[in-house]
Design a protein around this motif. Sequence first.
Motif, mmCIF file in Angstrom:
data_model
loop_
_atom_site.group_PDB
_atom_site.id
_atom_site.type_symbol
_atom_site.label_atom_id
_atom_site.label_comp_id
_atom_site.label_asym_id
_atom_site.label_seq_id
_atom_site.Cartn_x
_atom_site.Cartn_y
_atom_site.Cartn_z
ATOM 1 N N ARG A 367 59.929 -47.732 -13.548
ATOM 2 C CA ARG A 367 58.574 -47.993 -13.068
ATOM 3 C C ARG A 367 58.124 -46.898 -12.119
ATOM 4 O O ARG A 367 58.934 -46.256 -11.462
ATOM 5 C CB ARG A 367 58.541 -49.317 -12.303
ATOM 6 N N CYS A 368 56.818 -46.755 -12.050
ATOM 7 C CA CYS A 368 56.255 -45.820 -11.080
ATOM 8 C C CYS A 368 56.586 -46.310 -9.662
ATOM 9 O O CYS A 368 56.443 -47.481 -9.351
ATOM 10 C CB CYS A 368 54.743 -45.738 -11.262
ATOM 11 N N ASN A 369 57.017 -45.381 -8.833
ATOM 12 C CA ASN A 369 57.380 -45.756 -7.467
ATOM 13 C C ASN A 369 56.198 -46.275 -6.679
ATOM 14 O O ASN A 369 56.344 -47.082 -5.784
ATOM 15 C CB ASN A 369 57.936 -44.536 -6.721
ATOM 16 N N ARG A 370 55.038 -45.796 -7.015
ATOM 17 C CA ARG A 370 53.881 -46.114 -6.200
ATOM 18 C C ARG A 370 53.157 -47.385 -6.673
ATOM 19 O O ARG A 370 53.047 -48.343 -5.936
ATOM 20 C CB ARG A 370 52.923 -44.944 -6.237
ATOM 21 N N CYS A 371 52.696 -47.383 -7.913
ATOM 22 C CA CYS A 371 51.900 -48.527 -8.365
ATOM 23 C C CYS A 371 52.730 -49.533 -9.146
ATOM 24 O O CYS A 371 52.235 -50.580 -9.511
ATOM 25 C CB CYS A 371 50.712 -48.055 -9.193
ATOM 26 N N LYS A 372 53.980 -49.212 -9.393
ATOM 27 C CA LYS A 372 54.927 -50.096 -10.071
ATOM 28 C C LYS A 372 54.596 -50.325 -11.549
ATOM 29 O O LYS A 372 55.096 -51.274 -12.157
ATOM 30 C CB LYS A 372 55.022 -51.457 -9.347
ATOM 31 N N GLN A 389 54.390 -37.900 -14.377
ATOM 32 C CA GLN A 389 53.230 -38.328 -13.609
ATOM 33 C C GLN A 389 52.697 -39.647 -14.157
ATOM 34 O O GLN A 389 52.498 -39.794 -15.367
ATOM 35 C CB GLN A 389 52.119 -37.281 -13.667
ATOM 36 N N CYS A 390 52.482 -40.573 -13.255
ATOM 37 C CA CYS A 390 52.031 -41.905 -13.652
ATOM 38 C C CYS A 390 50.603 -41.834 -14.194
ATOM 39 O O CYS A 390 49.720 -41.236 -13.586
ATOM 40 C CB CYS A 390 52.096 -42.836 -12.447
ATOM 41 N N GLY A 391 50.386 -42.445 -15.330
ATOM 42 C CA GLY A 391 49.057 -42.446 -15.930
ATOM 43 C C GLY A 391 48.095 -43.392 -15.237
ATOM 44 O O GLY A 391 46.904 -43.407 -15.535
ATOM 45 N N PHE A 392 48.612 -44.189 -14.317
ATOM 46 C CA PHE A 392 47.746 -45.163 -13.636
ATOM 47 C C PHE A 392 47.342 -44.672 -12.254
ATOM 48 O O PHE A 392 46.173 -44.675 -11.921
ATOM 49 C CB PHE A 392 48.471 -46.517 -13.556
ATOM 50 N N CYS A 393 48.321 -44.229 -11.462
ATOM 51 C CA CYS A 393 47.983 -43.835 -10.088
ATOM 52 C C CYS A 393 48.174 -42.344 -9.857
ATOM 53 O O CYS A 393 47.972 -41.868 -8.746
ATOM 54 C CB CYS A 393 48.808 -44.638 -9.097
ATOM 55 N N SER A 394 48.635 -41.600 -10.860
ATOM 56 C CA SER A 394 48.825 -40.150 -10.778
ATOM 57 C C SER A 394 50.009 -39.731 -9.907
ATOM 58 O O SER A 394 50.233 -38.546 -9.697
ATOM 59 C CB SER A 394 47.566 -39.431 -10.245
HETATM 60 ZN ZN ZN Z 1 51.741 -45.278 -10.680
#
Ligand code: ZN
Length: 1037
Positions: A367-372, A389-394
């Motif tokens: 999972r993305c560390n930031r937005c999960k 790079q996360c496609g949701f929160c970058s």
């Molecule tokens: Zn994210």
Amino acid sequence: MSQQGYVAAPPYSQAQAGMGGYSAGFGNPPPQSHYGAYGSPPQGYSAPPTGVLKPPASSSSGMPPPPVSSQYGANIQQNGAHHHSFPPPVASAPSMSPYGQPPQSAFYSMAQAPPPTQQLTNQMSAMNIGGYGKLDGQRPMQVPQSPSSSAAPQQYHTSPPPAMGHPPLSPPGQQLSSFGSPPPMATMGSVAAPPMGMSGPPGPGVHQPPLGPQGYPQQPGSPISGPYGAQMAGPQMAGPQSGAFQGGFPGGPAQMAGPPQKKLDPDSIPSTTQVIEDDQAKRGGQVYVTNIRGQVPPLVTTDFTVQDQGNASPRFMRCTTYSFPSTADLAKQCKVPLAAIIKPFATVPKNETPLYIVNHGETGPIRCNRCKAYMCPYMQFMDGGRRYQCGFCSCVNEVPVQYFQHLDHMGRRMDLYERPELSLGSYEFIATLDYCKNNKPPNPPAYIFMIDVSYNNIKSGLVKLICEELKTLLDRLPKEEGAETSPIKVGFVTYNKILHFYNVKSALAQPQMMVVSDVAEMFVPLLDGFLVNFQESRAVVNNLLDQIPDMFADTNESETVFAPVIQAGVEALKAAECSGKLFIFHSSIPTAEAPGKLKNRDDRKLVGTEKEKTLFQPLRGVYEQLTKDCVAQGCCVDLFLFPNQYVDIATVGDVPSHTGGSIYKYSNFQVEVNGQQFVSDLRRDVEKSIGFDAIMRVRTGTGFRATDFFGAVYMNNTTDVEMAAVDCDKAVTVEFKHDDTLSEESGAVMQCALLYTTIGGQRRLRIHNLSLNCSSQLSELYKSCETDALINFFAKSAYRAMLNQPLKTVREILVNQTAHMLACYRKHCASPSAASQLILPDAMKVFPVYMNSLLKTPTLVGSTELSTDDRAFHRLLVNAMGVEETQVLLYPRLIPLHTMDVSSDAIPAPVRCSEERLSESGIFLLENGLSMFLWLGQACPPDLIQNLFNVPSLGHLSSEGMSLPVLDNAHSRKIHSIISSISQQRATSMKLLIVKQKDRSEMLFRQHLVEDKGLHGGASYMDFLCYVHREIRQLLT
Ligand SMILES: [Zn+2]
């Protein structure tokens, strides 16, 4: 519930709603092209891989053509190891474009032409509503435009808005001249609505009342024009507000008096059946490949096969539009709601691939560390594969060592096609202990059958029927794939004023009953032996089911309790440390002295008043607490009601409707009349695929977020959607709002993650990803709208709003918003044309007929003739519905049977849902997913009657309790095959009601002819369209 690891970190990008002026990525690094991984050159996804573009040999070798099923075949259950089973989703759609394709791509350019519009010209002299141009763009084709039409637009005559709860003024098809008469004031009653656009403060700069999440004014009685005032209302708004429309009929005296007008041709207004037929002809029987961002799927009524290539199947997710406006201002301007309807457990047809299961091992899903957000096709790998790079929160994340993979020269991971989470829209992860309550793996769920054995249910034979049915049904509990028996445990309770628990342990020779008469403090008197495996305890359980009807055969007890029954079920599941479902078979309002005792509050005098909403508000207190207890335990409540009178469905249905449960109602139940229908519903309910103890989170890309949720769900906070259970029929409608500007390049991505427990007791995460386009052009939005999804959203949001606002306000908002959406299209997207023309966006051309039908639903129409329980029941049903269900509910299928080809397998093409389409010599079948009617015209041919009913003529059929025998002839076989094939498509079983033309029961049938004036008030489609047209013109002037 401790589900650490699942709950996301605080949301990124907290920019406030409405600050649409900010540049993309405000507060975040500028978004990269998240789709780059698929390559902006078209060969990324679509072209047959050549040379180095080829994915690893293991998968490319297994690259068959569509249909999908053959591709994925039998390798479904393996956990994570897909190395040989996962061919590249490539070759099947060579013409399709890849993700992230720039707007000049094929997909775009094909659709680049101005959207076809439906043009409806109302001519002042002839008053013919002209044919709407089907083929042309903006030209008013086929519209015989009379010279006077543009010269005298002010003479446009519009119908009064009977949709506002007024009785019809004239039967359908009558001359428009009847609109010229002033409305009969007597019929207004207290229901009379101030007309749209009237009650608000006049003029520009009107005060906007605070909006609720759905755009409904928060304060009852708020000016309904408010929400639109600032956007569309010009000074002209003040005109009609000057008191001209007394009694709630806009139109004004000036407009209402006019020359007689000629009859309108009903064929000239947009037809739902035509739209459905056209889509079936165009896209039916095809493979719908989900590799294109923002692609509009075929209609729910179209037969198609889905091939998942990176976006969730429309069976799982549909949207009101597949192109979001890029700014909040644009969204506000067009008033088109941005929403997704998610059916996370939707049934996947046998010829489509079931979801793959991915196991990321002990560390759990990546999972993305930031937005999960969970690993998905929208993550872009970089740095030779070391970071993504996360496609949701970058946010840029490190790739865990065990997940590392080299990238090819296109920047794609070499294992792209071997990993469902990198290349598919939908898949499941095995969840780790972090995702389990108390870090313990869950136990398999339990089903508890709780039977009301009070006098009515015994007398009607219901209790005997249930017990008989359970003996065979318990062998059909859901199983894990490939398993021989079901892991689900079962338990039994009977009750009236007191509760009886049964010990059905396999070691016993006889079941044992334990009585709890202190219903105030419910407890479960036995732990061991209450919940058992049916296979092991079959003899004892069957013995019990044989005995129950006899045990209570002589009962005089007619009082029941209700809340303690649910409480007992929750306590039993708590004690067994499992989730599960209660099947409650209940018949009367619970008046016995106990928590949750109810009294009759069915006061029809409230209908049409400010207090009407209280009829639909559940009583809180005990039931509110019960809901919380149920959700915390993963206890879903299914309620089967058998009422002979008012049972306060608003309250007794409250717990089911917040726990992912279903509610069924069989009024005045008689075994011989409704027995089969009930048994079919019970079977389907027990057998259907289901997940327990579920929690859902919808994550979105930067710039917008999920703000509201509608469904049989429980919300403890603003983001986590809790469902004690979720089955294949339950849909959650999610509304989105902007909080920043969306990037046209990266589009709008969303990920729905559903954590749940399988019937085998495994904790899993089901992921559905969907990527939409974004555009600063509203024409893109209108082009990508889905009417069926829009109406689902409007139905659910209106049905919620009516709990807090007078119904007339809710109806007015609906009409206003309809006019507003269409006016905005006219103003910004359609090419200039005479004001007298009604121009509708192609994708929304039948939206008005659905909206008008919604306004006429029993729930919204507000008539004292309608049962309060029926209205409350309908409200709760719709709340959990998906797009398929609301579509057919609001536009029933009316199928002519007298002309059918008995040698064909096909269901005859439906006709428009209007009395005009009936013929005296015909036979028609009507169904809306909840009810089914067979209508027999007075002059229908005797030989057809003979073939279907085995009587010489219609006169030989009694009007009461007619049934359709199974006879050995082609007509009879054909009609039964049509009925059974329709029934298989629906979530609930429909009892066939046979009505003869001009019989009293024909009214029940006629209320479903949604193009006609409503029997309990409500406009005809034609009148509504004229009214909306008038509103649009006001908004535009
Ligand atoms: Zn994210």
